[in-house]
Design a protein around this motif. Structure first.
Motif, PDB file in Angstrom:
ATOM      1  N   ASP A   1      24.577  61.663  21.315  1.00 54.70           N
ATOM      2  CA  ASP A   1      23.145  61.713  21.581  1.00 54.70           C
ATOM      3  C   ASP A   1      22.569  60.309  21.400  1.00 54.70           C
ATOM      4  N   PRO A   2      22.123  59.676  22.492  1.00 51.24           N
ATOM      5  CA  PRO A   2      21.651  58.292  22.379  1.00 51.24           C
ATOM      6  C   PRO A   2      20.202  58.160  21.901  1.00 51.24           C
ATOM      7  N   SER A   3      19.524  59.244  21.598  1.00 50.66           N
ATOM      8  CA  SER A   3      18.103  59.149  21.265  1.00 50.66           C
ATOM      9  C   SER A   3      17.853  58.318  20.001  1.00 50.66           C
ATOM     10  N   ILE A   4      18.708  58.450  18.998  1.00 52.44           N
ATOM     11  CA  ILE A   4      18.527  57.670  17.764  1.00 52.44           C
ATOM     12  C   ILE A   4      18.754  56.190  18.043  1.00 52.44           C
TER      13      ILE A   4
ATOM     14  N   LEU B   1      18.305  54.650  20.860  1.00 49.92           N
ATOM     15  CA  LEU B   1      17.174  54.145  21.636  1.00 49.92           C
ATOM     16  C   LEU B   1      15.964  53.888  20.745  1.00 49.92           C
ATOM     17  N   ALA B   2      15.702  54.787  19.820  1.00 53.81           N
ATOM     18  CA  ALA B   2      14.583  54.593  18.891  1.00 53.81           C
ATOM     19  C   ALA B   2      14.810  53.359  18.017  1.00 53.81           C
ATOM     20  N   LYS B   3      16.035  53.196  17.535  1.00 49.14           N
ATOM     21  CA  LYS B   3      16.335  52.031  16.692  1.00 49.14           C
ATOM     22  C   LYS B   3      16.251  50.735  17.489  1.00 49.14           C
ATOM     23  N   SER B   4      16.658  50.764  18.739  1.00 48.37           N
ATOM     24  CA  SER B   4      16.590  49.544  19.549  1.00 48.37           C
ATOM     25  C   SER B   4      15.141  49.143  19.811  1.00 48.37           C
TER      26      SER B   4
END
Length: 109
Positions: A4-7, A9-12
């Motif tokens: 799941d790339p959502s975390i 993306l949020a961190k980036s």
């Protein structure tokens, strides 16, 4: 590791905003650090793809718990409440999964 790339993306986005703030005072040094940071993050992401088949849910939970304790210790240190030496605790991240596997192998579930 979950796919799941959502975390990430949020961190980036948070890293980008933080880098923009630091760039106003540090200038070129912030822009130059992106290359080695990209290399390190790609190595970690590639390593995680090879590590996922070897892990269990309990290993991931223990790894997340160790990370949470380190974040809590970092927060206490930043606030000046307790002076933990968080750098000395970093090997716990490397040891969390193998120690879980050893524990399950010899003690059982």
């Amino acid at each position: 590791m979950t796919g799941d790339p959502s975390i990430l993306l949020a961190k980036s986005v948070l890293d980008f905003l933080t880098a923009a703030i630091f760039a106003t005072t540090l200038g070129f040094a912030v822009a130059a650090i992106c290359i080695p940071q990209l290399v390190v993050l790609l190595v970690l992401a590639t390593g995680a793809t090879y590590l996922v088949p070897l892990t269990t849910a309990l290993m991931n939970d223990n790894f997340a718990a160790v990370g949470g304790v380190l974040m809590l210790a970092t927060g206490f240190r930043i606030c000046g409440i307790v002076k933990f030496s968080v750098g000395n605790m970093l090997p716990a991240l490397v040891l969390a999964m193998p120690m879980t596997a050893i524990w399950l192998r010899f003690v059982g579930s």
